[in-house]
Design a protein around this motif. Structure first.
Motif, PDB file in Angstrom:
ATOM      1  N   MET A 147      -7.515  10.135  -0.891  1.00 39.61           N
ATOM      2  CA  MET A 147      -6.298   9.554  -0.867  1.00 39.61           C
ATOM      3  C   MET A 147      -5.091  10.422  -0.908  1.00 39.61           C
ATOM      4  SD  MET A 147      -5.202   6.528  -3.722  1.00 39.61           S
ATOM      5  CE  MET A 147      -3.725   5.753  -3.566  1.00 39.61           C
ATOM      6  N   ARG A 148      -4.127   9.852   0.025  1.00 38.98           N
ATOM      7  CA  ARG A 148      -2.769  10.657   0.251  1.00 38.98           C
ATOM      8  C   ARG A 148      -1.874  10.475  -0.814  1.00 38.98           C
ATOM      9  NH1 ARG A 148      -0.513  13.661   4.120  1.00 38.98           N
ATOM     10  NH2 ARG A 148       1.917  13.502   4.281  1.00 38.98           N
ATOM     11  N   VAL A 149      -1.409  11.403  -1.480  1.00 39.31           N
ATOM     12  CA  VAL A 149      -0.360  11.304  -2.590  1.00 39.31           C
ATOM     13  C   VAL A 149       0.823  11.043  -1.879  1.00 39.31           C
ATOM     14  CG1 VAL A 149       0.607  12.484  -4.672  1.00 39.31           C
ATOM     15  CG2 VAL A 149      -1.920  12.714  -4.170  1.00 39.31           C
ATOM     16  N   ARG A 150       1.813   9.990  -2.559  1.00 37.08           N
ATOM     17  CA  ARG A 150       2.936   9.789  -2.153  1.00 37.08           C
ATOM     18  C   ARG A 150       3.915  10.364  -3.046  1.00 37.08           C
ATOM     19  NH1 ARG A 150       3.263   5.753   1.663  1.00 37.08           N
ATOM     20  NH2 ARG A 150       1.701   4.724   2.001  1.00 37.08           N
ATOM     21  N   LEU A 151       4.843  10.951  -2.428  1.00 34.24           N
ATOM     22  CA  LEU A 151       5.738  11.882  -3.360  1.00 34.24           C
ATOM     23  C   LEU A 151       7.318  11.283  -3.371  1.00 34.24           C
ATOM     24  CD1 LEU A 151       4.626  15.639  -2.419  1.00 34.24           C
ATOM     25  CD2 LEU A 151       3.805  13.946  -4.389  1.00 34.24           C
ATOM     26  N   GLY A 152       7.356  10.240  -2.719  1.00 33.49           N
ATOM     27  CA  GLY A 152       8.589   9.697  -2.751  1.00 33.49           C
ATOM     28  C   GLY A 152       9.471  10.021  -1.546  1.00 33.49           C
ATOM     29  N   ARG A 153      10.628   9.009  -1.370  1.00 35.37           N
ATOM     30  CA  ARG A 153      11.320   9.321  -0.093  1.00 35.37           C
ATOM     31  C   ARG A 153      12.359  10.296  -0.297  1.00 35.37           C
ATOM     32  NH1 ARG A 153      14.670   3.909   1.570  1.00 35.37           N
ATOM     33  NH2 ARG A 153      12.445   3.377   1.652  1.00 35.37           N
ATOM     34  N   GLY A 154      12.836  10.723  -1.435  1.00 36.74           N
ATOM     35  CA  GLY A 154      13.703  12.187  -1.664  1.00 36.74           C
ATOM     36  C   GLY A 154      12.945  13.313  -1.278  1.00 36.74           C
ATOM     37  N   PHE A 155      11.573  13.333  -1.719  1.00 39.03           N
ATOM     38  CA  PHE A 155      11.069  14.380  -1.202  1.00 39.03           C
ATOM     39  C   PHE A 155      10.620  14.415   0.170  1.00 39.03           C
ATOM     40  CE2 PHE A 155       6.783  16.234   0.174  1.00 39.03           C
ATOM     41  CZ  PHE A 155       6.664  17.255  -0.309  1.00 39.03           C
ATOM     42  N   GLY A 156      10.342  13.442   0.978  1.00 38.00           N
ATOM     43  CA  GLY A 156      10.146  13.210   2.238  1.00 38.00           C
ATOM     44  C   GLY A 156      11.289  13.726   2.963  1.00 38.00           C
ATOM     45  N   ARG A 157      12.569  13.382   2.761  1.00 32.51           N
ATOM     46  CA  ARG A 157      13.916  14.066   3.268  1.00 32.51           C
ATOM     47  C   ARG A 157      13.965  15.498   3.174  1.00 32.51           C
ATOM     48  NH1 ARG A 157      17.636   8.774   1.764  1.00 32.51           N
ATOM     49  NH2 ARG A 157      16.912   7.395   3.672  1.00 32.51           N
ATOM     50  N   LEU A 158      13.764  15.779   1.948  1.00 28.38           N
ATOM     51  CA  LEU A 158      13.878  17.355   1.841  1.00 28.38           C
ATOM     52  C   LEU A 158      12.601  17.994   2.632  1.00 28.38           C
ATOM     53  CD1 LEU A 158      15.002  19.740  -0.036  1.00 28.38           C
ATOM     54  CD2 LEU A 158      13.230  19.429  -1.794  1.00 28.38           C
ATOM     55  N   TRP A 159      11.663  17.552   2.586  1.00 23.17           N
ATOM     56  CA  TRP A 159      10.395  18.118   3.428  1.00 23.17           C
ATOM     57  C   TRP A 159      10.876  18.141   4.831  1.00 23.17           C
ATOM     58  CZ3 TRP A 159       4.921  15.744   4.149  1.00 23.17           C
ATOM     59  CH2 TRP A 159       4.164  16.400   4.739  1.00 23.17           C
ATOM     60  N   SER A 160      11.556  17.056   5.296  1.00 23.41           N
ATOM     61  CA  SER A 160      11.802  17.151   6.794  1.00 23.41           C
ATOM     62  C   SER A 160      13.250  18.127   7.031  1.00 23.41           C
ATOM     63  CB  SER A 160      12.643  15.702   7.272  1.00 23.41           C
ATOM     64  OG  SER A 160      11.388  14.849   7.127  1.00 23.41           O
ATOM     65  N   ALA A 161      14.000  18.244   6.098  1.00 26.93           N
ATOM     66  CA  ALA A 161      15.026  19.153   6.217  1.00 26.93           C
ATOM     67  C   ALA A 161      14.452  20.630   6.265  1.00 26.93           C
ATOM     68  CB  ALA A 161      16.042  19.321   5.271  1.00 26.93           C
ATOM     69  N   TYR A 162      13.499  20.841   5.500  1.00 24.06           N
ATOM     70  CA  TYR A 162      12.796  22.120   5.361  1.00 24.06           C
ATOM     71  C   TYR A 162      11.899  22.651   6.677  1.00 24.06           C
ATOM     72  CZ  TYR A 162       9.293  25.546   4.251  1.00 24.06           C
ATOM     73  OH  TYR A 162       8.143  26.684   4.127  1.00 24.06           O
ATOM     74  N   ALA A 163      11.171  21.531   7.309  1.00 21.19           N
ATOM     75  CA  ALA A 163      10.621  21.703   8.462  1.00 21.19           C
ATOM     76  C   ALA A 163      11.315  21.979   9.739  1.00 21.19           C
ATOM     77  CB  ALA A 163       9.737  20.203   8.691  1.00 21.19           C
ATOM     78  N   ILE A 164      12.764  21.021   9.577  1.00 18.13           N
ATOM     79  CA  ILE A 164      13.523  21.386  10.838  1.00 18.13           C
ATOM     80  C   ILE A 164      14.154  22.930  10.775  1.00 18.13           C
ATOM     81  CG2 ILE A 164      15.820  20.953  11.669  1.00 18.13           C
ATOM     82  CD1 ILE A 164      15.506  18.097  10.850  1.00 18.13           C
ATOM     83  N   SER A 165      14.548  23.207   9.763  1.00 19.01           N
ATOM     84  CA  SER A 165      15.139  24.805   9.597  1.00 19.01           C
ATOM     85  C   SER A 165      13.980  25.653   9.871  1.00 19.01           C
ATOM     86  CB  SER A 165      15.637  25.097   8.140  1.00 19.01           C
ATOM     87  OG  SER A 165      14.844  24.944   7.216  1.00 19.01           O
ATOM     88  N   THR A 166      12.888  25.644   9.204  1.00 17.22           N
ATOM     89  CA  THR A 166      11.665  26.207   9.359  1.00 17.22           C
ATOM     90  C   THR A 166      11.088  26.511  10.722  1.00 17.22           C
ATOM     91  OG1 THR A 166      10.676  25.932   7.187  1.00 17.22           O
ATOM     92  CG2 THR A 166       9.364  27.017   8.566  1.00 17.22           C
ATOM     93  N   TYR A 167      11.209  25.137  11.381  1.00 17.65           N
ATOM     94  CA  TYR A 167      10.994  25.454  13.035  1.00 17.65           C
ATOM     95  C   TYR A 167      11.978  26.270  13.880  1.00 17.65           C
ATOM     96  CZ  TYR A 167       6.988  22.416  13.399  1.00 17.65           C
ATOM     97  OH  TYR A 167       5.606  21.967  13.315  1.00 17.65           O
ATOM     98  N   GLY A 168      13.159  26.167  13.514  1.00 16.76           N
ATOM     99  CA  GLY A 168      14.225  26.808  13.931  1.00 16.76           C
ATOM    100  C   GLY A 168      14.059  28.155  13.826  1.00 16.76           C
ATOM    101  N   THR A 169      13.641  28.789  12.513  1.00 15.54           N
ATOM    102  CA  THR A 169      13.500  30.159  12.049  1.00 15.54           C
ATOM    103  C   THR A 169      12.535  30.739  12.802  1.00 15.54           C
ATOM    104  OG1 THR A 169      14.550  29.691   9.924  1.00 15.54           O
ATOM    105  CG2 THR A 169      13.006  31.690  10.380  1.00 15.54           C
ATOM    106  N   TRP A 170      11.368  30.005  13.137  1.00 12.50           N
ATOM    107  CA  TRP A 170      10.173  30.694  13.905  1.00 12.50           C
ATOM    108  C   TRP A 170      10.387  30.629  15.393  1.00 12.50           C
ATOM    109  CZ3 TRP A 170       7.152  33.932  11.870  1.00 12.50           C
ATOM    110  CH2 TRP A 170       6.824  33.857  10.383  1.00 12.50           C
TER     111      TRP A 170
END
Length: 430
Positions: free
Chosen positions: A1-24
């Motif tokens: 079962m997938r754990v839901r961590l909240g909308r705030g975490f989702g937005r932080l995770w998305s921001a992290y993903a964008i900058s990480t993709y840019g870095t790599w």
């Protein structure tokens, strides 16, 4: 079962993903520009990789207390904007014909300093967003995202470099920081800031508080020693690998990207397995086995040769290494911050990052000299031999029995989060 961590975490995770993709996508762009545009020798490339983080680490020491006592979201946004402006100056200077080695050094210092501040703020903020019993899951998601970006980014960056030149990937990295800032801005809800005695202000003792907490906890101290040694020895070889593969063996940009990208899929697999392995075998056993294995495989880079056989050697060796790192890193990051007091998270993270970067910078310079006196391949081999001893610094089972041995510390949730060190924050491996 997938754990839901909240909308705030989702937005932080998305921001992290964008900058990480840019870095790599821009991974290796500065060494590539230094080698192929500015025609810098091996020592200059090592100095470029070392001087920026070293100066940034020195400047960042007082940032821990400063970040600790401020709301974390505005700090993250400001640091992203600073990195955007600094990195974007490189393609602008290139187009104007003004790009120099000195500018690359300055940009490296500015972006490195801002990165340490962002790391400290994001780690503390993630503790605020995510419940303690869900933090290993959160760590695994960040870790998995990091390795997927590592797999996809370098090949894409290599293709863009082959078609349009290395400064295009630098511009992509700059834009990723801007988009990350916008993502963090969209997070709603509360924030966190440790109270400060306005009568005393910032004292010299405050700058050493994070360091004292690390040294007082035996497990934290051993994790710190293992982290900085492994990270330093691996990072010392990164510029030398660039010189070896691009300069001596004349790998095309797309092959260079594949050598960095394909093995990262192992990191994604390892991150997905990490929590399951801990549930089945226990965190100490999994941490110890993966810690030993990640220190064994780098020695395989000794056998890298020109052409397709060399490319396959890099991919296989790094695939095994990064799979182990994908397993190890979420456990290590969770254990590290589980043992830190909630109101000193930013200080401990900034101290950890600063010391790591200083050691990495020193070892890059030393290994640059070794490569000049011998050869890049000989220096890489020496790093692999020394890495074999680093698992001896891992915590023993009895050290992990109770978090927070330091007076005043309390068990609390942990976070790796955006910018976490080891492989995700500091260690970039081929």
């Amino acid at each position: 079962m997938r754990v839901r961590l909240g909308r705030g975490f989702g937005r932080l995770w998305s921001a992290y993903a964008i900058s990480t993709y840019g870095t790599w996508i821009a991974f290796g762009a500065f060494p590539l520009i230094a080698v192929r545009v500015l025609h810098a020798p091996a020592f200059a490339v090592s100095l470029l990789e070392a001087a920026g983080p070293a100066v940034a680490a020195i400047v960042a020491f007082p940032l821990g207390p400063w970040v600790e006592h401020r709301a974390k979201r505005p700090v993250m946004i400001a640091m992203d904007l600073i990195r955007f402006v600094a990195v974007a100056s490189v393609p602008i200077a290139y187009v104007l014909g003004l790009l120099s080695y000195g500018q690359l050094l300055i940009v490296s210092v500015i972006s490195g300093t801002a990165g340490i501040a962002f790391t400290a703020a994001s780690g503390a903020y993630l503790r605020h967003l995510v419940r303690g019993d869900h933090l290993l899951v959160a760590n695994g998601r960040f870790e998995g995202t990091s390795w997927v970006a590592t797999a996809a980014g370098p090949p894409l960056g290599g293709a863009l470099t082959a078609l349009l030149g290395p400064v295009i990937t630098v511009m992509a990295d700059a834009l990723s920081y801007l988009l990350s800032a916008l993502g963090v801005l969209r997070i709603r809800g509360g924030d966190v800031a440790a109270p400060r005695d306005r009568a005393t202000g910032l004292r010299g003792a405050d700058l050493l508080r994070g360091w004292r907490f690390i040294l007082r906890d035996r497990a934290l101290r051993r994790l710190f020693l293992n982290s900085v040694l492994v990270g330093g020895l691996i990072m010392a070889t990164v510029p030398l690998l660039s010189v070896l593969l691009l300069g001596q063996y004349h790998f095309p940009a797309w092959q260079y990207g594949l050598a960095f990208g394909i093995p990262a899929l192992g990191g994604f697999v390892g991150a997905r397995l990490s929590a399951r392995l801990v549930t089945r075998y226990g965190r100490h056993r999994v941490m110890t086995v993966s810690g030993w294995l990640r220190s064994l495989f780098p020695l395989g880079l000794t056998f890298v040769r020109p052409g397709i056989p060399g490319l396959l050697t890099v991919i296989i060796v790094e695939g095994l290494l990064i799979t182990c790192m994908g397993i190890f890193n979420p456990i290590y990051a969770t254990e590290r911050l589980r043992r830190t007091p909630a109101d000193h998270t930013a200080q401990i993270l900034s101290t950890w990052s600063a010391v790591s970067k200083l050691l990495q910078a020193a070892l890059m310079v030393v290994w640059g000299i070794l490569a000049t006196l011998t050869s890049p391949l000989a220096a890489i081999t020496m790093s692999g031999v020394l890495l074999l001893a680093t698992p001896l610094t891992l915590p023993e089972r009895r050290h992990l029995s109770a978090p927070g041995s330091a007076p005043g510390s309390a068990p609390g949730p942990a976070a790796s989060g955006p910018g976490a060190d080891a492989a995700a924050e500091d260690v970039r491996v081929v």
